[in-house]
Design a protein around this motif. Structure first.
Motif, PDB file in Angstrom:
ATOM      1  N   VAL A 160       1.389  11.005  -4.214  1.00 48.83           N
ATOM      2  CA  VAL A 160       1.593   9.607  -3.833  1.00 48.83           C
ATOM      3  C   VAL A 160       3.088   9.319  -3.723  1.00 48.83           C
ATOM      4  CG1 VAL A 160       1.110   7.201  -4.390  1.00 48.83           C
ATOM      5  CG2 VAL A 160      -0.509   8.991  -5.075  1.00 48.83           C
ATOM      6  N   GLU A 161       3.462   8.674  -2.635  1.00 48.63           N
ATOM      7  CA  GLU A 161       4.857   8.268  -2.434  1.00 48.63           C
ATOM      8  C   GLU A 161       5.038   6.853  -2.975  1.00 48.63           C
ATOM      9  OE1 GLU A 161       7.991   7.521   1.257  1.00 48.63           O
ATOM     10  OE2 GLU A 161       6.199   8.758   1.563  1.00 48.63           O
ATOM     11  N   ASP A 162       5.864   6.717  -4.013  1.00 44.53           N
ATOM     12  CA  ASP A 162       6.094   5.395  -4.595  1.00 44.53           C
ATOM     13  C   ASP A 162       6.710   4.472  -3.544  1.00 44.53           C
ATOM     14  OD1 ASP A 162       5.243   6.285  -7.143  1.00 44.53           O
ATOM     15  OD2 ASP A 162       7.241   7.059  -7.585  1.00 44.53           O
ATOM     16  N   ARG A 202       0.827  -1.202   0.000  1.00 42.37           N
ATOM     17  CA  ARG A 202       0.000   0.000   0.000  1.00 42.37           C
ATOM     18  C   ARG A 202       0.866   1.258   0.000  1.00 42.37           C
ATOM     19  NH1 ARG A 202      -2.649  -0.447   6.060  1.00 42.37           N
ATOM     20  NH2 ARG A 202      -0.843   0.254   7.255  1.00 42.37           N
ATOM     21  N   PRO A 203       0.516   2.240  -0.810  1.00 37.71           N
ATOM     22  CA  PRO A 203       1.286   3.491  -0.850  1.00 37.71           C
ATOM     23  C   PRO A 203       0.806   4.495   0.192  1.00 37.71           C
ATOM     24  CG  PRO A 203      -0.396   3.508  -2.558  1.00 37.71           C
ATOM     25  CD  PRO A 203      -0.536   2.196  -1.829  1.00 37.71           C
ATOM     26  N   ASP A 204       1.663   5.440   0.528  1.00 34.44           N
ATOM     27  CA  ASP A 204       1.285   6.588   1.349  1.00 34.44           C
ATOM     28  C   ASP A 204       1.048   7.771   0.421  1.00 34.44           C
ATOM     29  OD1 ASP A 204       1.553   5.242   3.794  1.00 34.44           O
ATOM     30  OD2 ASP A 204       3.715   5.606   3.837  1.00 34.44           O
ATOM     31  N   PHE A 205       0.217   8.701   0.852  1.00 37.57           N
ATOM     32  CA  PHE A 205      -0.015   9.889   0.025  1.00 37.57           C
ATOM     33  C   PHE A 205      -0.428  11.064   0.903  1.00 37.57           C
ATOM     34  CE2 PHE A 205      -4.123   7.836   0.389  1.00 37.57           C
ATOM     35  CZ  PHE A 205      -5.044   8.870   0.487  1.00 37.57           C
ATOM     36  N   ASN A 257      -8.805   6.481  -1.330  1.00 41.18           N
ATOM     37  CA  ASN A 257      -7.950   5.294  -1.223  1.00 41.18           C
ATOM     38  C   ASN A 257      -7.158   5.186  -2.514  1.00 41.18           C
ATOM     39  OD1 ASN A 257     -10.529   4.318   0.559  1.00 41.18           O
ATOM     40  ND2 ASN A 257      -8.641   3.396   1.308  1.00 41.18           N
ATOM     41  N   VAL A 258      -5.876   4.826  -2.395  1.00 38.12           N
ATOM     42  CA  VAL A 258      -4.996   4.750  -3.561  1.00 38.12           C
ATOM     43  C   VAL A 258      -4.371   3.361  -3.655  1.00 38.12           C
ATOM     44  CG1 VAL A 258      -2.968   5.743  -4.710  1.00 38.12           C
ATOM     45  CG2 VAL A 258      -4.490   7.217  -3.370  1.00 38.12           C
ATOM     46  N   GLN A 259      -4.286   2.825  -4.874  1.00 38.40           N
ATOM     47  CA  GLN A 259      -3.638   1.534  -5.126  1.00 38.40           C
ATOM     48  C   GLN A 259      -2.732   1.647  -6.351  1.00 38.40           C
ATOM     49  OE1 GLN A 259      -7.761  -0.260  -5.320  1.00 38.40           O
ATOM     50  NE2 GLN A 259      -6.645  -2.067  -4.604  1.00 38.40           N
ATOM     51  N   ALA A 260      -1.604   0.939  -6.300  1.00 35.59           N
ATOM     52  CA  ALA A 260      -0.779   0.824  -7.507  1.00 35.59           C
ATOM     53  C   ALA A 260      -1.550  -0.006  -8.528  1.00 35.59           C
ATOM     54  CB  ALA A 260       0.549   0.156  -7.176  1.00 35.59           C
TER      55      ALA A 260
END
Length: 288
Positions: free
Chosen positions: A147-149, A129-132, A211-214
């Motif tokens: 977003v932090e890769d 899971r990424p942080d952002f 919510n963020v997903q790669a």
């Protein structure tokens, strides 16, 4: 002559039986599987060895097998192959051999072993899971997600590579978002780690949760999405009623009134019961 034939037969039979029994001394590994997140790749298996050890061999399909120096006659049930699988797009297999412990020997020519499934780091590792961070523009008409890769277990010049370093243009991000006071959801795909949401996506001044997903579109559908980030919400400049709606506020007030009524009724009943008990205690006893 017949006696010699019997001796030869018995000798051969004993040799076969000894080999068969000796082979059972080292149980085969079970549940051999790959576990990989952000290219931190572990081969795991069962059970914990007793009076024997394990050795891991791995190879690209069709090539010679190799051994990781940390996974030779080990008493552990996992082997870190993160830095051994150099070609990330190659297809690998691994064998877990059951062998004698260090300092011990065996007459076996081939040790019991269990093979893994195929594994390709580039397509099979799970993306964590990424942080952002959230930034709302001054006019409240735009929201930008930074977003932090996520870092990986791979290194270049003593610095950890990020998933962007590995996947390049193949890496995208999927954003799932909606108003904080609503159950409705929208999605947006971005090729950049800096994701802009404007008037086409959001209403000005409203609080939104994200919510963020790669997202790796080149993968098979069941492996395209990484783990979902923690949910984060933007701030709002609207009033409490505008943010949550009249219905929600009315329901909250009704619940509050109902709670107060229940508390008051409970207190009154308790007081009446207490007074009644006190009254009974003050009544004098009659003479017999």
């Amino acid at each position: 002559m017949l006696k010699m034939e019997w001796i030869f037969f018995l000798t051969t039979l004993c040799s076969v039986l000894f080999t068969f029994c000796h082979a059972d001394t080292y149980p085969k590994a079970q549940n051999v599987s790959w576990n990989s997140v952000n290219f931190k790749t572990l081969l795991t298996w069962d059970p914990i060895p007793v009076n024997y050890s394990y050795t891991v061999e791995y190879s690209i399909v069709g090539q010679n097998r190799e051994r990781n120096p940390h996974c030779i006659r080990t008493m552990r049930t996992e082997c870190d192959l993160s830095n051994s699988l150099v070609d990330l797009k190659a297809k690998y297999s691994a064998d877990v051999l059951s062998e004698p412990k260090y300092g011990e020997t065996s007459d076996l020519v081939e040790f019991p072993h269990t093979s893994s499934d195929w594994f390709t780091p580039y397509t099979d590792t799970v993306i964590g899971r990424p942080d952002f961070k959230i930034e709302v523009s001054k006019d409240k008409k735009k929201i930008t997600l930074y977003v932090e890769d996520p870092p990986t277990a791979l290194f270049k010049k003593n610095e950890p590579k990020t998933i962007r370093d590995v996947f390049g243009d193949d890496l995208q991000y999927k954003v799932t978002f909606g108003k904080s006071a609503s159950t409705g959801k929208k999605t947006k795909i971005s090729a950049s780690s800096e994701i802009l949401l404007d008037g086409k996506d959001i209403d000005p001044g409203v609080s939104y949760c994200f919510n963020v997903q790669a997202y790796i579109p080149s993968r098979s559908p069941d492996k395209q999405l990484g783990e979902s980030s923690k949910r984060q919400c933007s701030s709002s400049d609207k009033s409490f009623i505008e943010d949550f709606g009249v219905g929600a506020i009315a329901g909250f007030i009704l619940l509050l009134i109902l709670t107060v009524v229940i508390v008051i009724v409970t207190v009154v009943c308790c007081r009446r019961k207490t007074k009644a008990n006190m009254g009974k205690e003050r009544v004098p006893l009659r003479d017999v």
